[in-house]
Design a protein around this motif. Structure first.
Motif, short mmCIF file in Angstrom:
data_model
loop_
_atom_site.label_atom_id
_atom_site.label_comp_id
_atom_site.label_asym_id
_atom_site.label_seq_id
_atom_site.Cartn_x
_atom_site.Cartn_y
_atom_site.Cartn_z
N ASN A 126 0.94 -1.09 0.12
CA ASN A 126 0.06 0.00 -0.07
C ASN A 126 0.74 1.17 0.01
OD1 ASN A 126 -2.66 -1.37 0.32
ND2 ASN A 126 -1.69 -2.00 2.23
N PRO A 127 1.35 1.64 -1.20
CA PRO A 127 2.24 2.88 -1.23
C PRO A 127 1.59 4.18 -1.13
CG PRO A 127 1.88 2.01 -3.45
CD PRO A 127 1.39 0.80 -2.58
N LEU A 128 2.19 4.85 -0.33
CA LEU A 128 1.60 6.37 -0.12
C LEU A 128 1.50 6.96 -1.57
CD1 LEU A 128 2.85 7.58 3.39
CD2 LEU A 128 0.63 6.68 2.67
N LYS A 129 2.69 6.82 -2.29
CA LYS A 129 2.81 7.55 -3.59
C LYS A 129 2.96 6.55 -4.62
CE LYS A 129 4.66 12.29 -3.00
NZ LYS A 129 3.92 12.20 -1.65
N GLN A 130 1.91 5.91 -5.38
CA GLN A 130 1.94 4.96 -6.24
C GLN A 130 2.43 5.49 -7.57
OE1 GLN A 130 -1.71 2.74 -6.26
NE2 GLN A 130 -0.87 1.33 -7.82
N ASP A 131 3.07 4.53 -8.40
CA ASP A 131 3.45 4.63 -9.76
C ASP A 131 1.98 5.26 -10.61
OD1 ASP A 131 5.85 3.79 -9.12
OD2 ASP A 131 5.64 1.77 -10.47
N GLN A 132 2.17 6.21 -10.98
CA GLN A 132 1.00 7.24 -11.59
C GLN A 132 0.38 6.52 -12.80
OE1 GLN A 132 -0.44 10.11 -9.89
NE2 GLN A 132 0.83 8.58 -8.57
N GLY A 133 -1.04 6.80 -13.09
CA GLY A 133 -1.54 6.55 -14.31
C GLY A 133 -1.90 7.74 -15.05
N VAL A 134 -2.33 7.63 -16.46
CA VAL A 134 -2.72 8.94 -17.16
C VAL A 134 -4.16 8.33 -17.82
CG1 VAL A 134 -2.09 10.39 -18.90
CG2 VAL A 134 -0.67 9.93 -17.33
N PHE A 135 -5.14 9.32 -18.06
CA PHE A 135 -6.26 8.70 -18.54
C PHE A 135 -6.60 9.76 -19.60
CE2 PHE A 135 -6.31 7.14 -14.36
CZ PHE A 135 -6.12 5.77 -14.61
N ALA A 136 -7.48 9.72 -20.66
CA ALA A 136 -7.59 10.59 -21.77
C ALA A 136 -8.34 11.74 -21.31
CB ALA A 136 -8.57 9.59 -22.81
N ASP A 137 -7.76 12.80 -21.91
CA ASP A 137 -8.39 14.13 -21.58
C ASP A 137 -8.45 14.61 -19.98
OD1 ASP A 137 -8.58 14.44 -24.37
OD2 ASP A 137 -10.61 13.47 -24.23
N GLN A 138 -7.58 13.93 -19.18
CA GLN A 138 -7.74 14.19 -17.88
C GLN A 138 -6.26 14.57 -17.33
OE1 GLN A 138 -9.57 11.61 -15.28
NE2 GLN A 138 -11.06 10.58 -16.84
N VAL A 139 -6.09 15.33 -16.02
CA VAL A 139 -4.87 15.73 -15.58
C VAL A 139 -4.67 14.80 -14.47
CG1 VAL A 139 -3.54 17.50 -14.29
CG2 VAL A 139 -5.26 18.08 -16.33
N THR A 140 -3.52 14.26 -14.53
CA THR A 140 -3.11 13.50 -13.20
C THR A 140 -1.93 14.17 -12.60
OG1 THR A 140 -3.42 11.19 -14.33
CG2 THR A 140 -1.85 11.28 -12.55
N GLN A 141 -2.07 14.51 -11.41
CA GLN A 141 -1.41 15.48 -10.64
C GLN A 141 -0.55 14.89 -9.16
OE1 GLN A 141 -2.23 19.62 -10.37
NE2 GLN A 141 -2.08 19.57 -8.27
N ILE A 142 0.65 14.86 -9.18
CA ILE A 142 1.33 14.57 -7.97
C ILE A 142 2.34 15.41 -7.57
CG2 ILE A 142 2.72 13.14 -9.45
CD1 ILE A 142 2.95 11.08 -7.38
N SER A 143 2.42 15.45 -6.20
CA SER A 143 3.36 16.28 -5.70
C SER A 143 4.63 15.60 -4.89
CB SER A 143 2.55 17.22 -4.66
OG SER A 143 1.94 16.65 -3.78
N PHE A 144 5.72 16.29 -4.78
CA PHE A 144 6.72 15.84 -3.99
C PHE A 144 7.36 16.95 -3.34
CE2 PHE A 144 6.43 13.26 -7.86
CZ PHE A 144 6.45 11.94 -7.31
N ALA A 145 8.23 16.36 -2.18
CA ALA A 145 8.77 17.16 -1.21
C ALA A 145 10.26 16.67 -1.13
CB ALA A 145 7.95 17.56 0.07
N ILE A 146 11.21 17.77 -1.49
CA ILE A 146 12.49 17.23 -1.29
C ILE A 146 13.10 18.46 -0.56
CG2 ILE A 146 12.75 15.60 -2.97
CD1 ILE A 146 14.06 17.50 -4.67
#
Length: 450
Positions: free
Chosen positions: A236-256
């Motif tokens: 159960n990862p907190l940040k899972q590998d991302q998917g992309v879907f047609a005409d949609q925005v997949t957004q993910i944030s990182f902190a370093i």
């Protein structure tokens, strides 16, 4: 007549030697300065020539790309895909040049942006960076040329938008962070690295549709690293590998943020005057987790073993900002009898930290007490009594303000049961309480002022 003064000849000879040495010294200084000036001039000339050649290489690359059909403007493993290499080496005038080509779709706000804009790939932005090595290397100052390329007609691009946001520890956007995106589960495969813009963003219209196929890794020189994980790595990862879907925005944030250093010392108890304790193994665990396993147990980002050297010291580099705890693993020979600063340890970005902890021989059941005032500041030289009313009755004092176990004291050789605890100190009311001891137990005592 006695000759007490040197002759004129000797004086002249001594003066000649002095003049000769002075002349040699001045000549050496002048020669060294001249050599340095010549070397610097050569470096400047060499750097200028190399930079001019790099500019020509970048311009040539841009012109080649401009003459390609619009659909072919892309990089191998990039978004958008194409046949242009992301990186290549060229030799010019005996200098090795590294050419990096970056191509992305731009979602221009003139016609709104995704998801409102259902066709966000308005045009392509090409950036060519050229660096070089040698005596006059480019270091971190490459030649970079950018251009925008449009198809000239409205085109509909399949896929969706992948948007990556990068922040620092304070939540501020982080520019020039490296964002690596890899996906081998789609065709063509993706393996490309971009840098965040001044808003800490990388926006990629035209990303191929897929489910949890994009592995994203974010870092920066001298900074920590954060990435996504597959469910085969972490249930159960907190940040899972991302998917992309047609005409949609997949957004993910990182902190370093910038990493830090921690110097750790292990010492014996006050009975041995806190002398170095060599070869002590311990574990350092942060509070950040990557997710949970199949049994809902946390998987920590850092939970690694370390061992102090023969002098009782070890330096841990590249630590991410976090709250850290030191503990002894199962089967250890020691118990921690106090630490300065008090554990857990809060490490902030770009800092140098020092921690000293006290060790005693391991006991199956033990009690570490912390004595504090109402402001939660530790109190030195407090008499702490632990007893069971049957066979155990022991009184110890907390460590002094300059000791590694300041405000703390350890009771060993206990049993798994309930003990009475009393604490007395000048200027405070007496304390009486009880604690259930099981294995290595910690108990915080707060004294009330008189």
């Amino acid at each position: 007549m006695p000759k007490f003064l040197p002759s004129v000849r000797n004086l002249l000879k001594g003066q000649s030697y002095f003049d000769l040495l002075l002349g040699i010294a001045l000549l050496s200084i002048f020669g060294l300065a001249l050599f340095r000036i010549s070397s610097l001039s050569y470096e400047i000339i060499s750097y200028s020539r190399a930079r001019i050649a790099a500019k020509y290489i970048a311009q040539e690359k841009i012109e080649v790309i401009r003459n390609l059909p619009y659909d072919d403007v892309g990089t191998l493993g990039g978004i958008p895909p194409g046949n242009l290499a992301q990186g290549e080496n060229l030799q010019r005038n005996g200098i090795n040049y590294m050419v990096r080509t970056i191509i992305i779709y731009i979602d221009d706000p003139f016609d709104t942006i995704a998801p409102t804009d259902t066709d966000p790939a308005d045009y392509k932005r090409v950036k060519v960076e050229v660096t070089w090595g040698g005596i006059a290397a480019s270091s971190r100052n490459p030649v970079a040329i950018s251009t925008d390329i449009s198809s000239g007609i409205a085109t509909e691009i399949e896929g969706g938008v992948l948007k990556v946001l990068v922040f620092d520890a304070n939540g501020n956007p982080l520019p020039q962070a490296s964002v690596n995106i890899v996906s081998s589960g789609i065709t063509p495969a993706i393996d490309v690295t971009y840098e965040t813009d001044e808003d800490g963003e990388v926006t990629l219209p035209g990303a191929t549709e897929c489910v949890a196929c994009y592995r994203i890794t974010v870092t920066k020189t001298d900074y920590s690293l954060e990435r996504t994980y597959s469910i085969s790595e972490i249930t159960n990862p907190l940040k899972q590998d991302q998917g992309v879907f047609a005409d949609q925005v997949t957004q993910i944030s990182f902190a370093i943020d910038k990493t830090s250093t921690l110097s750790v010392s292990s010492v014996t108890g006050r009975e041995q005057n806190y002398s170095p304790a060599p070869d002590v193994s311990f574990k350092l665990r942060g509070s950040k987790i990557l997710g949970t396993d199949a049994y809902a147990q946390p998987i920590y980002k850092l939970d690694d073993p370390f061992t102090t050297n023969a002098s009782g010291q070890v330096t841990i580099q590249d630590l991410e900002w976090d709250v850290y705890q030191i503990y002894m693993d199962t089967g250890t020979s020691y118990d921690i009898g106090g630490a300065t600063p008090l554990l857990p340890l809060n490490i902030v970005p770009d800092s140098t930290n020092v921690l000293t902890f006290v060790v005693y021989a391991h006991s199956t059941h033990s009690l570490l007490t912390f004595v504090k005032d109402p402001t939660l500041s530790l109190i030195e030289n407090v008499y702490v009594k632990v007893y069971d009313g049957v066979s155990f009755d022991q009184t110890k004092t907390t460590g002094g303000s300059s000791a590694p176990d300041f405000g703390q004291t350890l009771f060993s050789g206990l049993e798994e049961k309930t003990y009475q605890v009393e604490a007395t100190a000048s200027g405070f009311l007496n304390y009486t309480g009880e604690v259930i001891v099981t294995e290595y137990t910690k108990d915080e005592i707060v004294l009330t002022p008189e």
